[in-house]
Design an enzyme around this catalytic site. Structure first.
Site: not given
Length: 307
Positions: A61, A63, A65-66, A138, A206, A265
């Site tokens: 996805h 976000h 942090d990814h 998520h 997530d 994670h």
């Protein structure tokens, strides 16, 4: 053989000893990434692996942090004189999101090919990787992935001779080629036995526990799953922000019948995840805390027997 390395195990923010989310695999000269959080480049360097063979990057996805490590990684790959196309796979909006990030990496010496996931489940076949993306739960559109290496059946000399296939065609048939000759058409299935067990890796993060994870992770040699919280008092928080606890991940691993579970994670507040592993192993014994740089070689069944 599939080389697997958990490059980063952090969620939300990088920490001094914990990079953000990323997984890297290597197979037959082709490397693949799932997610590319901030610090992924450093993690690859620390591992001693190379940027240049990365042919595929899958995103769960969008976000930060990814995906926040992508622009720098693209520039590094360009500086390594890469010219081969790079394939990106991700949820709806993939090209729009990557194009926005590329404002700071506008010129690259290689083309980017976008493969947007358009349904709840979608399959891709690239460089020997059989990739399945499956939708999870998520607070934004998010997918888990399985990577599979398939294994064709054993070549049968007896069957080849019985079919009257000249020896000069055997090697090509083993490689899956169909051969047309004056004597007729020779197909791989004429000389190969039933398909053998391959290698399967499942990766999800997530998300809340959903049936799709259990279904698609089923029978995996390695299941890498989010364990945002290990503390017993964080269950409500996991539900509120649509993440998972260690125990929930272990329950999924047990239901899916996987061989081994790695947790990843972690919340920034989870300083020592290993402290919560004993309780987690009461649900799924073959569970291990992921850590940056943790790696494994997954091998085919008959190769394992030879060791």
């Amino acid at each position: 053989m599939l080389d697997v390395c958990l490059l980063g195990t952090g969620g939300m923010m990088p920490l001094p000893r914990r990079w953000l989310t990323a997984l890297m695999t290597r197979y037959n000269g082709s490397s693949l990434l799932i997610d590319c959080g901030e610090g992924t480049q450093v993690a690859i360097k620390e591992k001693g692996w190379s940027f240049k063979p990365i042919d595929v990057i899958c995103f769960t996805h969008y976000h930060g942090d990814h995906i926040s490590g992508l622009p720098g990684l693209l520039l590094t790959m360009g500086n390594a004189e890469r010219t081969e196309p790079l394939i990106l796979i991700g949820p709806k909006g993939l090209e729009r999101v990557v194009s926005a990030l590329r404002v700071i990496a506008p010129e690259l010496p290689f083309p980017i090919e976008y493969r947007e996931i358009t349904s709840n489940v979608q399959e891709f076949e690239i460089n020997g990787y059989y990739i399945t993306a499956f939708r999870v739960n998520h607070n934004v559109l998010c997918y888990g992935y399985t990577l599979q290496l398939k294994r064709q059946g054993k070549f049968s000399v007896e069957q080849a001779q019985k079919c009257g296939i000249p020896i000069q065609y055997w090697n090509r048939l083993q490689k899956g080629q169909v051969i047309e000759t004056q004597q007729g058409v020779f197909r791989p299935e004429m000389v190969l036995g039933p398909e053998r067990k391959g290698i399967k890796l499942a990766y999800t993060t997530d998300t809340r526990p959903v049936k799709a994870i259990e279904e698609y992770a089923s029978g995996s040699d390695l299941f890498i799953c989010e364990g945002m919280y290990g503390e017993p008092d964080k269950e409500a928080k996991a539900k509120e922000y649509k993440h998972m606890t260690f125990k929930e991940a272990a329950s999924l691993a047990k239901k899916a019948g996987v061989k081994e579970l790695w947790l990843t994670h972690y919340s920034p507040s989870l300083v020592r995840p290993e402290e919560y592993i004993p309780e987690t192993r009461k649900i799924f014994p073959n569970c291990f805390p992921g850590k940056d740089g943790k790696s494994i070689e997954l091998v085919f069944e008959d190769e394992e027997e030879k060791k």
